[in-house]
Write an enzyme that holds these catalytic residues in place. Structure first.
Site, PDB file in Angstrom:
ATOM      1  N   GLY A 108       0.654  -1.256  -0.008  1.00  0.00           N
ATOM      2  CA  GLY A 108       0.475   0.254   0.274  1.00  0.00           C
ATOM      3  C   GLY A 108       0.530   1.264  -0.391  1.00  0.00           C
ATOM      4  N   GLU A 131       3.056  -8.335  -1.703  1.00  0.00           N
ATOM      5  CA  GLU A 131       2.151  -8.813  -0.739  1.00  0.00           C
ATOM      6  C   GLU A 131       1.742 -10.839  -1.279  1.00  0.00           C
ATOM      7  OE1 GLU A 131       1.742  -6.069  -2.548  1.00  0.00           O
ATOM      8  OE2 GLU A 131       0.599  -4.762  -2.214  1.00  0.00           O
TER       9      GLU A 131
END
Ligand code: HXC
Length: 257
Positions: A108, A131
């Protein structure tokens, strides 16, 4: 504001937002993102502000969404939290935003930097979408924006392996505007912001909107698709295993279900 510091006139017409969870490497929890959304809205409505800089600290711009906050969530929890409406509001900021990045810009954090309009990086900056290593995938635009910025092959490799891209390479690939020595990255962002702040605020706003329009129609579709798949990851045991392993500081054992 608990997790960000806002200086509306850090320089004439230039606002500075500093992400401020240093111990957690500025992991983007929901409260921080809400504060960032509110601050950007206020600065967008403040006529004295013509350009905005978002930065972290020397060690980390942001090391991603807060894994500890997400670890126990189900797909339906994630759907109900609807964190991406916050990201959408941030994306709709009309004034130009420069990300001044040093250290980690991961998950993010990388997506937040890419949501900004320009990126100035220190030579220590590391960009990445790791991720996959915790059993999920990018959820805040990474698969779309990274691919548009650096092309399919390089983006695919980063997203599928979680490998980081150092600042120098990121500049070569067109992900960032430029890389400067670590003691200069914030100054360089201020210089760029000052140059932009000299222009017509109206033209600046319209020009930003137009540049973004060049890919936004497709982006909307892409983001929708990406989100569905991101939520779906939370239906897997691998997500629970990946995030718990991170929290417990051990290697994950993925089983493909
Ligand atoms: C929660 C985090 C965190 C994160 C670091 N920390 N990243 N906490 N969420 N994303 C915490 C650590 O748990 C640790 O807390 C402290 O910050 C310092 O981190 P260390 O791991 O001890 O530092 P270091 O060994 O230098 O390693 C740095 C690192 C590593 C390589 C950046 O922290 C890391 O791999 N972080 C996770 C990166 C990541 O997977 N990001 C993507 C997240 S998912 P303690 O309390 O132990 O000291 C994502 C989805 C986005 O972003 C889509 C939705 C918005």
């Amino acid at each position: 504001m608990e997790f960000i510091l806002v200086t509306p006139q850090a320089q004439p017409h230039v606002a500075l937002i500093q992400l401020n969870r240093p111990k957690e490497l500025n992991a983007l929890n929901l409260q921080l993102m809400g504060e960032l959304r509110d601050a950007l809205k206020e600065l967008d409505e403040n006529d004295e502000v013509r350009a905005i800089i978002i930065t972290g600290n020397e060690r980390a711009f942001a090391a991603g969404a807060d894994i500890k906050q997400m670890a126990g969530k189900t797909a339906i929890d994630m759907l109900n939290i609807d964190q991406f409406s916050t990201w959408d509001q941030i994306r709709k900021t009309k004034k130009p935003i420069i990300a001044a990045v040093s250290g980690f810009a991961l998950g993010g954090g990388c997506e937040l930097a890419m949501t900004c309009d320009m990126i100035i990086a220190s030579e220590t900056a590391m960009f990445g979408q790791p991720e996959i290593k915790i059993g999920v995938m990018p959820g805040a635009g990474g698969t779309q924006r990274l691919t548009k910025a650096i092309g399919k092959a390089k983006a695919m490799e980063m997203v599928l392996t979680g490998k980081f891209m150092p600042a120098e390479e990121a500049e070569k690939q067109g992900l960032i505007n430029r890389v400067v020595p670590v003691e200069l990255y914030l100054d360089e962002a201020f210089k760029l912001a000052a140059e932009i702040a000299k222009m017509s605020p109206v033209a600046t706003k319209l020009a930003k909107e137009s540049v973004n329009r060049s890919f936004e129609t497709q982006l909307d579709e892409g983001l929708h698709f990406e989100r569905k798949n991101f939520y779906l990851c939370f239906a897997s045991e691998d997500q629970t295993e990946g995030m718990n392993a991170f929290v417990e500081k051990r290697a994950p054992e993925f089983k493909g279900r």
